[in-house]
Design a protein around this motif. Sequence first.
Motif, PDB file in Angstrom:
ATOM      1  N   GLY A  19       0.883  -1.337   0.381  1.00 49.71           N
ATOM      2  CA  GLY A  19      -0.264   0.099   0.051  1.00 49.71           C
ATOM      3  C   GLY A  19       0.902   0.758  -0.148  1.00 49.71           C
ATOM      4  O   GLY A  19       0.679   2.638  -0.419  1.00 49.71           O
ATOM      5  N   SER A  20       1.903   1.199   0.508  1.00 50.72           N
ATOM      6  CA  SER A  20       2.928   2.613   0.423  1.00 50.72           C
ATOM      7  C   SER A  20       3.807   2.822  -0.763  1.00 50.72           C
ATOM      8  O   SER A  20       4.357   3.378  -1.025  1.00 50.72           O
ATOM      9  CB  SER A  20       4.144   2.290   1.735  1.00 50.72           C
ATOM     10  N   LEU A  21       3.458   1.883  -1.287  1.00 52.28           N
ATOM     11  CA  LEU A  21       4.531   1.630  -2.631  1.00 52.28           C
ATOM     12  C   LEU A  21       3.855   2.399  -3.777  1.00 52.28           C
ATOM     13  O   LEU A  21       2.728   1.561  -4.704  1.00 52.28           O
ATOM     14  CB  LEU A  21       4.895   0.256  -3.243  1.00 52.28           C
ATOM     15  N   SER A  22       3.916   3.562  -4.116  1.00 51.51           N
ATOM     16  CA  SER A  22       3.071   3.694  -4.956  1.00 51.51           C
ATOM     17  C   SER A  22       3.374   3.798  -6.395  1.00 51.51           C
ATOM     18  O   SER A  22       4.581   3.773  -6.998  1.00 51.51           O
ATOM     19  CB  SER A  22       3.440   5.903  -4.709  1.00 51.51           C
ATOM     20  N   GLY A  23       2.276   3.091  -7.521  1.00 50.85           N
ATOM     21  CA  GLY A  23       2.898   3.574  -8.904  1.00 50.85           C
ATOM     22  C   GLY A  23       3.692   2.237  -9.551  1.00 50.85           C
ATOM     23  O   GLY A  23       3.759   1.818 -10.035  1.00 50.85           O
ATOM     24  N   ARG A  24       4.187   1.182  -8.658  1.00 47.13           N
ATOM     25  CA  ARG A  24       4.457   0.287  -8.308  1.00 47.13           C
ATOM     26  C   ARG A  24       3.829  -1.299  -8.544  1.00 47.13           C
ATOM     27  O   ARG A  24       2.677  -1.308  -7.463  1.00 47.13           O
ATOM     28  CB  ARG A  24       5.363  -0.308  -7.152  1.00 47.13           C
ATOM     29  N   ASP A  25       3.962  -2.480  -8.655  1.00 45.12           N
ATOM     30  CA  ASP A  25       2.720  -3.679  -9.200  1.00 45.12           C
ATOM     31  C   ASP A  25       3.914  -4.891  -7.851  1.00 45.12           C
ATOM     32  O   ASP A  25       3.682  -5.670  -9.681  1.00 45.12           O
ATOM     33  CB  ASP A  25       1.982  -3.633 -10.320  1.00 45.12           C
ATOM     34  N   ASN A  26       4.135  -4.591  -7.462  1.00 50.48           N
ATOM     35  CA  ASN A  26       4.899  -6.077  -6.541  1.00 50.48           C
ATOM     36  C   ASN A  26       3.717  -7.002  -6.344  1.00 50.48           C
ATOM     37  O   ASN A  26       2.626  -7.004  -5.758  1.00 50.48           O
ATOM     38  CB  ASN A  26       5.650  -5.350  -5.465  1.00 50.48           C
ATOM     39  N   SER A  27       4.641  -8.227  -6.209  1.00 50.80           N
ATOM     40  CA  SER A  27       3.494  -9.123  -6.570  1.00 50.80           C
ATOM     41  C   SER A  27       3.770  -9.548  -4.812  1.00 50.80           C
ATOM     42  O   SER A  27       4.388  -9.348  -4.071  1.00 50.80           O
ATOM     43  CB  SER A  27       4.139 -10.717  -7.227  1.00 50.80           C
TER      44      SER A  27
END
Length: 225
Positions: A169-177
């Motif tokens: 939720g704190s990773l803006s703009g990233r799509d980590n599995s």
Amino acid sequence: MKLLAIDCSARLCAACVYDADARKELGREVLDLGKGHAEHLMGVIEAAMKAGGLAFADLGAVSVSVGPGSFTGVRVGVSAARGLALALNVPAIGVSTLEALAAEARVLNGPCTVLAALDGGRGEIQAAVYDDVGAILFVPAVIDLARATLLATEYDAALAGTAAEMIAGSLSGRDNSVGPLGSTADIGVYARLAAGKEPGERPKPLYLREPDAKPQAGFVLPRSG
């Protein structure tokens, strides 16, 4: 070699027997207890051994989750594993909870770097990073959300453990599995990891922070003399 794996690091009291040569699980028993691991662990082990059709004399090693996790549960599991290994004259092998969660994430997502992270409460995250073959890149440590976010970004890591969704939720703009999301891995993962390790020092609990319960100094009697 036949191996017994034990995990009491979280809510589950789990054991399985594994044939390392055939790479096949032979039997398991898992109870969702929350607490009370000490009272139930030997019964869980006996049930797993029975399901696998093995006697204790058939075992070539005993493995155990060393944490991080429940202070009491980890201590119960490690003590049991070391005691059984000593009685059977076989090696005891420790596997960390974070290592197992990362391995389970690679099963779900394919080969990848994994940030395994457990929510320790009070703003603390217990975390480690492993590469696509399980080698450690960031050793287990207590960090905060900001540091965990930086690690996930730096290593472009998949996320596993109870803090995974918080970090995602704190990773803006990233799509980590993301996943698995539990506080421990499947007991079969511990067995497979232990089967690939060379026996070394006897396992000991991996505690990354102090226990919540501490002795009350006011009740300590002064020493005489």
